[in-house]
Design a protein around this motif. Sequence first.
Motif, PDB file in Angstrom:
ATOM      1  N   THR A 180     109.043  29.235  60.227  1.00 44.77           N
ATOM      2  CA  THR A 180     109.885  29.710  59.124  1.00 44.77           C
ATOM      3  C   THR A 180     111.069  30.505  59.660  1.00 44.77           C
ATOM      4  OG1 THR A 180     107.954  29.837  57.666  1.00 44.77           O
ATOM      5  CG2 THR A 180     109.914  31.025  56.968  1.00 44.77           C
ATOM      6  N   TYR A 181     110.800  31.375  60.624  1.00 41.28           N
ATOM      7  CA  TYR A 181     111.913  32.122  61.207  1.00 41.28           C
ATOM      8  C   TYR A 181     112.897  31.176  61.890  1.00 41.28           C
ATOM      9  CZ  TYR A 181     114.972  34.885  63.950  1.00 41.28           C
ATOM     10  OH  TYR A 181     116.135  35.385  64.477  1.00 41.28           O
ATOM     11  N   ASN A 182     112.396  30.175  62.595  1.00 38.36           N
ATOM     12  CA  ASN A 182     113.276  29.244  63.300  1.00 38.36           C
ATOM     13  C   ASN A 182     114.217  28.532  62.328  1.00 38.36           C
ATOM     14  OD1 ASN A 182     114.052  28.031  65.849  1.00 38.36           O
ATOM     15  ND2 ASN A 182     113.128  26.151  65.094  1.00 38.36           N
ATOM     16  N   ARG A 183     113.688  28.108  61.198  1.00 43.13           N
ATOM     17  CA  ARG A 183     114.542  27.474  60.186  1.00 43.13           C
ATOM     18  C   ARG A 183     115.569  28.463  59.647  1.00 43.13           C
ATOM     19  NH1 ARG A 183     110.335  25.762  56.027  1.00 43.13           N
ATOM     20  NH2 ARG A 183     112.130  25.029  54.805  1.00 43.13           N
ATOM     21  N   PHE A 184     115.113  29.674  59.399  1.00 40.92           N
ATOM     22  CA  PHE A 184     116.008  30.725  58.892  1.00 40.92           C
ATOM     23  C   PHE A 184     117.138  31.001  59.886  1.00 40.92           C
ATOM     24  CE2 PHE A 184     117.201  35.210  58.835  1.00 40.92           C
ATOM     25  CZ  PHE A 184     117.537  35.413  57.509  1.00 40.92           C
ATOM     26  N   ALA A 185     116.785  31.142  61.173  1.00 45.03           N
ATOM     27  CA  ALA A 185     117.778  31.476  62.194  1.00 45.03           C
ATOM     28  C   ALA A 185     118.828  30.388  62.336  1.00 45.03           C
ATOM     29  CB  ALA A 185     117.085  31.728  63.533  1.00 45.03           C
ATOM     30  N   HIS A 186     118.427  29.141  62.169  1.00 47.03           N
ATOM     31  CA  HIS A 186     119.382  28.040  62.259  1.00 47.03           C
ATOM     32  C   HIS A 186     120.308  27.982  61.038  1.00 47.03           C
ATOM     33  CE1 HIS A 186     116.937  26.546  65.641  1.00 47.03           C
ATOM     34  NE2 HIS A 186     117.995  25.826  65.953  1.00 47.03           N
ATOM     35  N   TYR A 217     104.647  30.168  50.303  1.00 45.95           N
ATOM     36  CA  TYR A 217     104.614  28.703  50.302  1.00 45.95           C
ATOM     37  C   TYR A 217     105.074  28.195  48.939  1.00 45.95           C
ATOM     38  CZ  TYR A 217     101.814  29.044  54.555  1.00 45.95           C
ATOM     39  OH  TYR A 217     101.371  29.327  55.827  1.00 45.95           O
ATOM     40  N   ASP A 218     105.941  27.193  48.937  1.00 46.67           N
ATOM     41  CA  ASP A 218     106.379  26.625  47.658  1.00 46.67           C
ATOM     42  C   ASP A 218     105.327  25.661  47.122  1.00 46.67           C
ATOM     43  OD1 ASP A 218     106.672  24.206  49.022  1.00 46.67           O
ATOM     44  OD2 ASP A 218     108.871  24.275  49.058  1.00 46.67           O
ATOM     45  N   GLN A 219     105.626  24.992  46.015  1.00 46.74           N
ATOM     46  CA  GLN A 219     104.638  24.117  45.373  1.00 46.74           C
ATOM     47  C   GLN A 219     104.266  22.921  46.236  1.00 46.74           C
ATOM     48  OE1 GLN A 219     106.263  22.686  41.699  1.00 46.74           O
ATOM     49  NE2 GLN A 219     108.198  22.016  42.633  1.00 46.74           N
ATOM     50  N   ASN A 220     105.084  22.616  47.241  1.00 47.23           N
ATOM     51  CA  ASN A 220     104.780  21.535  48.182  1.00 47.23           C
ATOM     52  C   ASN A 220     104.101  22.044  49.449  1.00 47.23           C
ATOM     53  OD1 ASN A 220     106.031  19.518  46.517  1.00 47.23           O
ATOM     54  ND2 ASN A 220     108.020  20.281  47.226  1.00 47.23           N
ATOM     55  N   GLU A 221     103.669  23.307  49.413  1.00 44.52           N
ATOM     56  CA  GLU A 221     102.989  23.955  50.535  1.00 44.52           C
ATOM     57  C   GLU A 221     103.872  24.072  51.771  1.00 44.52           C
ATOM     58  OE1 GLU A 221     100.070  25.532  50.494  1.00 44.52           O
ATOM     59  OE2 GLU A 221      99.951  25.076  48.355  1.00 44.52           O
ATOM     60  N   GLN A 222     105.179  24.172  51.551  1.00 40.75           N
ATOM     61  CA  GLN A 222     106.119  24.406  52.642  1.00 40.75           C
ATOM     62  C   GLN A 222     106.419  25.902  52.755  1.00 40.75           C
ATOM     63  OE1 GLN A 222     107.479  22.084  54.897  1.00 40.75           O
ATOM     64  NE2 GLN A 222     105.784  20.933  53.968  1.00 40.75           N
ATOM     65  N   PRO A 223     106.297  26.502  53.955  1.00 37.00           N
ATOM     66  CA  PRO A 223     106.621  27.920  54.098  1.00 37.00           C
ATOM     67  C   PRO A 223     108.130  28.134  53.926  1.00 37.00           C
ATOM     68  CG  PRO A 223     106.190  26.936  56.250  1.00 37.00           C
ATOM     69  CD  PRO A 223     105.867  25.890  55.230  1.00 37.00           C
ATOM     70  N   MET A 224     108.479  29.037  53.025  1.00 42.86           N
ATOM     71  CA  MET A 224     109.897  29.239  52.689  1.00 42.86           C
ATOM     72  C   MET A 224     110.359  30.682  52.901  1.00 42.86           C
ATOM     73  SD  MET A 224     110.829  26.223  51.915  1.00 42.86           S
ATOM     74  CE  MET A 224     112.446  26.474  51.206  1.00 42.86           C
TER      75      MET A 224
END
Length: 404
Positions: A180-186, A217-224
């Motif tokens: 999650t942090y990696n996505r945020f940092a990008h 986690y959103d409704q698709n179980e993706q960490p956001m």
Amino acid sequence: MMVDQRANLEIRPVTIEYLEQFNDLLRYVFQVTDQEVSDSGYEEGELERAKRPVLEKSDVIGWFNGDELISQLAIYPCEVNIHGQLFKMAGLTGVGTYPEFAGHGLMHDLIKVGLDRMRANQQWISYLYPYNIPFYRKKGWEIMSDQLTYDIRDSQLPKQRPVAGHVERLDIDDPDVIETYNRFAHQNHGAMIRNELNWDEYWRWENEEERIAGVYYDQNEQPMGYVLYWIANEVFHVKEMIYLNQEARIGLWNFISAHYSMVDHVKGHLYQDEPISFLLDDGDIEQTIQPYFMARIVDVQEFLKAYPFETDGHAFHFVLTDPLADWNNGTFGVYWNDQGKVHITKRPVGDPVECDIQTLTTMLMSYRRPSYLAKIERLKADRKTLKNLENIIPMEQPYFSDYF
């Protein structure tokens, strides 16, 4: 130290056999006590061993008096997102000199050598945490980010709002936290793309066993998004909260507010220009803001070549001064070809923009805008050229929550 004694000193790499001296100098200069080490969760000798990768993976140089290490600095190999473009970044840390050797220009010369090494390693920009802002300003660094500290009473916590997802409590090193942090940092300008060494340093002075991650986690179980926190003495302490959308922000605050009966206050830090008071129903909270990190462009020509300007602009040229890096002194022309590709030249194309390396850095990092810098007389340019700079430099302010 007499001037002629300096002839007996030499600069050389600080290799692994000097690990104990490296740690001793760090602890002396920064006055790290045994109690502070213990409070951070380290057992005897563990902190010294934990610092071993710094010497193995970083570029550490120092002044030696024979075999005695008397002054040092470390350059961490980092990577940061600057307006969507990834740059190798030199994280400057561990800077210190024993007091009996201070005042003789040792650190000045050491930083000059460090800048040469950064340039050779194609690290076109450097960050540091300043223990002395005036000192580093004289060396060419400038403020690039702030830390906002807030204190929210339990009665001011936001009311629960419905969201589609949920929060799970996880270990702070859970793969979903890292990802999650990696996505945020990008996605966020200024942020560090944390490698293993960076994560180790992120937690260096924290008692990790007492820290918790709440991951949304959103409704698709993706960490956001996540909140890294601990609870002590009826205070919910937020070390860091990040989110990839507003649903995650609401969900994380729902989670924090669910601790209403357990805590009297929520205290934490923000690292971006988003005052939390505006997001609360009762915004009458205590907030403080202070400079956090500083940055410095190491090689202007190479940095400008890679810099992601917002749009094509009119040709202009910088007239720059740099107190330590001679290669940054002089003229740097900026123009775009018919295909929109930026070119950097030593010719004075277009109108001039006069400033020092500190001002150029804080402007291109978007911590302060060109018009403001001109207003306070840190930058000199005509009105048309200022408008051009405002158009081509992205607006997004830096996010940086690390520490090294």
